[in-house]
Design an enzyme around this catalytic site. Structure first.
Site, PDB file in Angstrom:
ATOM      1  N   SER A   1       7.831  -2.088  -8.504  1.00 25.37           N
ATOM      2  CA  SER A   1       8.970  -1.211  -8.774  1.00 25.37           C
ATOM      3  C   SER A   1       8.705  -0.179  -9.860  1.00 25.37           C
ATOM      4  CB  SER A   1      10.197  -2.041  -9.150  1.00 25.37           C
ATOM      5  OG  SER A   1       9.916  -2.844 -10.266  1.00 25.37           O
TER       6      SER A   1
ATOM      7  N   HIS B   1      11.001  -2.903  -2.401  1.00 30.22           N
ATOM      8  CA  HIS B   1      10.663  -1.471  -2.325  1.00 30.22           C
ATOM      9  C   HIS B   1       9.728  -1.155  -1.164  1.00 30.22           C
ATOM     10  CE1 HIS B   1      12.631  -0.651  -6.145  1.00 30.22           C
ATOM     11  NE2 HIS B   1      12.147  -1.814  -6.534  1.00 30.22           N
TER      12      HIS B   1
ATOM     13  N   LYS C   1      18.309  -1.025  -1.273  1.00 31.07           N
ATOM     14  CA  LYS C   1      17.382   0.090  -1.464  1.00 31.07           C
ATOM     15  C   LYS C   1      17.277   0.854  -0.135  1.00 31.07           C
ATOM     16  CE  LYS C   1      15.533  -2.559  -5.256  1.00 31.07           C
ATOM     17  NZ  LYS C   1      16.416  -2.069  -6.312  1.00 31.07           N
TER      18      LYS C   1
HETATM   19  C1  LIG Z   1      11.236  -5.719  -6.914  1.00 30.95           C
HETATM   20  C2  LIG Z   1      12.714  -5.969  -7.056  1.00 30.95           C
HETATM   21  N1  LIG Z   1      13.211  -7.170  -6.692  1.00 30.95           N
HETATM   22  C3  LIG Z   1      14.514  -7.446  -6.785  1.00 30.95           C
HETATM   23  C4  LIG Z   1      15.413  -6.510  -7.253  1.00 30.95           C
HETATM   24  C5  LIG Z   1      16.863  -6.870  -7.367  1.00 30.95           C
HETATM   25  O1  LIG Z   1      17.564  -6.346  -6.296  1.00 30.95           O
HETATM   26  P1  LIG Z   1      19.138  -6.054  -6.380  1.00 30.95           P
HETATM   27  O2  LIG Z   1      19.284  -4.741  -7.082  1.00 30.95           O
HETATM   28  O3  LIG Z   1      19.614  -6.027  -4.981  1.00 30.95           O
HETATM   29  O4  LIG Z   1      19.736  -7.167  -7.169  1.00 30.95           O
HETATM   30  C6  LIG Z   1      14.940  -5.242  -7.652  1.00 30.95           C
HETATM   31  C7  LIG Z   1      15.788  -4.154  -8.165  1.00 30.95           C
HETATM   32  O5  LIG Z   1      16.855  -3.958  -8.256  1.00 30.95           O
HETATM   33  C8  LIG Z   1      13.558  -4.963  -7.553  1.00 30.95           C
HETATM   34  O6  LIG Z   1      13.069  -3.778  -7.939  1.00 30.95           O
END
Ligand SMILES: Cc1ncc(COP(=O)(O)O)c(C=O)c1O
Length: 435
Positions: free
Chosen positions: A224, A252, A283
C-alpha cells in the site's frame, strides 16, 4: 498552463522549523501505536494528542481529513482543471472509478429501494441476505477459491481472520511492509519479520522458525505504500518447501493487476493458489467491507470463531448488490481497467520526465519519495494550494529516509487533470530542489 488565483499562498517552512516536524513525527508515532501516550493520565493523553494535531493545524500544515471545501476556500472561481474548482484527486483508492459508475450506482439504488438502507443485524443472526450470499459466492468464483466470507471492513477481515487462527503456539512470518491490520491481527501469536519482498530473507526466517505448531507466511499482493507487487511465485514456492501456509492481502491488487483485475496470482499466471486470500472491498471494487477467501473449512471455522465477523453488523445489502455489479463489470470488461493502466503509464512517464527516481511501483500506487521532511511538507502545501489532493506519509510509518507523498492514480482522471498535476508537481519539485 492552467490559470489559478489563490486567496492565500502556501506557507513555506524553513529547515529550522523543527517544532512542526517534531509534531508530525509525534502524530505518526501515535498513529502507529497509541501506546506512545502510555504513562500519562487520561487527561494528559487527550491533551497531548490534541496539541499534536492543533500544533500542525496552527501552521496550516494539516493535510488529513480534508474536504473539497477546504480546497475551494483557498481558490477563487474555476481555477483548476477539476470541474468547479474540485481538486484533482491523487489520493483515492477508488482505482476503477466504480464508486461513480452508473451501473454500480443503479444496483445500489435498486437494492436500497427493495431491501432498505442497511442490514440491521450481525451476519449470524438476521444480517445475512441473499445479496450477501450471492456476492460471497461470486467473489469466491472470481478469485478462484472455494469460498469467501465478508466482513464490514478490510481491517476487520484481516484482524478477524488472524486473531481467530493464530495462537501462542504458532508463528506469523511477516513481510516487514504488511498492512497495520495484519500486524494488529497477530497480537496473540509470535511474529518474525522478513525483509520486504525478499525471498531469501523469507527462506532464512522460515528455517529459523522452529518449535512452533503452525507457520503462516503473510504478504500483501500489492504494497500500500510502495505500490510494488509481491514476488508471489518465488514466495509461494519457498512457503511450500517449508510446509507453511501462505496468506496474501489483495486489497490493492484486486481490480488492478492481472487479467480482468483478478490480482497477483493472475499477474504471475499462477494456477496454484495461496492458502488464504484477504482484501478490502473499499478500493477498486468501489464498495466497502472486506473479505477472506479460502477453503470451505476455513470459512466454517471463521463463522464460528472470528469475533469481528460474529459480533458486528454486516455490510448493507445495497453494498453487496453494488459489489456484485462491480464484479460483473470486471468480468465483462467495461474499459475501466484499460483506462486505469493508460493513466498509470501516462503519470509514471510524466514523473520520469520530471526527473524523479523511477519507482518500483507496478500498480496504481506511485510513491514520491522525498527524503527531507521539511521539503515534503512544503511540497504538499504547494500542491494543496494548487488544488492537487495528495497526502504526506511520515516517520515512523515509513523510515525518515523514505518519507513520501503517496500518489494513487484512478481510471476517472482525465488527461488534462493528469497533465495539470504533473505540471504543478514539476514546479514544486524545482522550487524545493527535490529533483
Ligand atoms: C493492504 C491493506 N489491507 C487492508 C486494508 C484495510 O481495508 P479497509 O479500509 O477496507 O478496512 C487496507 C487499507 O485500508 C490496506 O491498504
Amino acid at each position: 498552463m492552467h490559470p489559478a488565483t489563490f486567496k492565500t499562498g502556501p506557507k513555506q517552512l524553513l529547515q529550522a522549523d523543527e517544532v512542526i516536524i517534531d509534531n508530525y513525527n509525534k502524530y505518526y508515532a501515535a498513529l502507529k501505536s497509541p501506546a506512545v501516550l502510555a504513562g500519562l493520565s487520561f487527561e494528559e493523553r487527550l491533551y497531548t494528542a490534541h496539541e499534536i494535531v492543533e500544533g500542525v493545524k496552527r501552521e496550516d500544515m494539516y493535510f488529513y481529513r480534508r474536504t473539497n471545501e477546504d480546497f475551494n476556500m483557498r481558490c477563487e472561481g474555476n481555477n483548476a482543471v477539476g470541474i468547479n474548482a474540485r481538486p484533482v484527486n491523487l489520493a483515492s483508492n477508488d482505482y476503477l472509478g466504480f464508486t461513480k459508475h452508473p451501473v454500480v450506482i443503479k444496483a445500489a439504488t435498486n437494492a436500497i429501494q427493495q431491501y432498505g438502507a442497511a442490514s440491521g443485524s450481525v451476519p449470524l443472526l438476521a444480517g445475512t441476505t441473499g445479496l450477501h450470499k450471492r456476492f460471497e459466492s461470486e467473489l469466491a468464483s472470481f478469485l478462484d477459491f472455494e469460498k469467501a466470507i465478508t466482513y464490514n471492513s478490510g481491517y476487520a477481515a484481516n484482524y478477524g481472520l488472524l486473531t481467530a487462527l493464530l495462537t501462542a503456539s504458532d508463528v506469523a512470518i511477516l513481510d516487514m511492509s504488511v498492512h497495520a491490520s495484519i500486524i494488529d491481527g497477530c497480537c496473540n501469536t509470535n511474529k518474525i519479520y522478513f525483509s520486504h519482498n525478499d525471498p531469501t530473507s523469507l527462506k532464512i526466517a522460515l528455517m529459523k522458525a522452529t518449535g512452533y505448531q503452525n507457520k503462516l507466511v503473510i504478504i500483501d499482493g500489492v504494497y500500500s505504500m510502495d505500490g510494488d507487487i509481491a514476488l508471489l511465485d518465488e514466495i509461494m514456492a519457498i512457503t511450500k518447501e517449508e510446509h507453511a501456509w501462505l496468506m496474501v492481502d489483495e486489497s490493492h491488487a484486486t481490480g488492478v493487476v492481472g487479467g480482468q483485475g483478478k490480482g497477483t496470482h493472475s499477474h504471475f499466471g499462477l494456477s496454484e493458489k495461496a492458502t488464504i486470500l484477504t482484501g478490502s472491498l473499499g478500493k477498486a471494487l468501489g464498495g466497502s467491507g472486506g473479505y477472506v477467501a479460502g477453503s470451505s473449512e476455513l470459512v466454517s471455522f471463521l463463522e464460528i470463531t472470528s469475533r469481528p465477523f460474529i459480533f458486528s453488523t454486516s455490510i448493507p445489502q445495497h453494498c453487496a448488490a453494488q459489489l456484485s455489479a462491480a464484479l460483473c463489470l470486471l468480468k465483462t470488461g467495461d474499459g475501466a481497467l484499460d483506462r486505469l493502466w493508460s493513466n498509470i503509464n501516462y503519470f509514471k512517464r510524466g514523473m520520469d520526465e520530471i526527473g524523479f527516481e523511477p519507482s518500483q511501483a507496478a500498480s496504481a500506487i506511485i510513491p514520491v519519495i522525498i527524503r527531507d521532511e521539511v521539503k515534503l511538507l512544503n511540497f504538499c502545501s504547494f500542491l494543496h494550494h494548487n488544488n492537487v489532493f495528495v497526502n504526506p506519509v511520515f516517520y515512523p510509518v515509513v523510515s525518515k529516509k523514505k518519507s513520501r507523498i503517496r500518489i494513487s492514480v484512478t481510471a476517472l482522471l482525465k488527461e488534462d487533470e493528469l497533465s495539470y498535476s504533473l505540471d504543478r508537481i514539476e514546479t514544486a519539485a524545482n522550487k524545493f530542489n527535490i529533483v
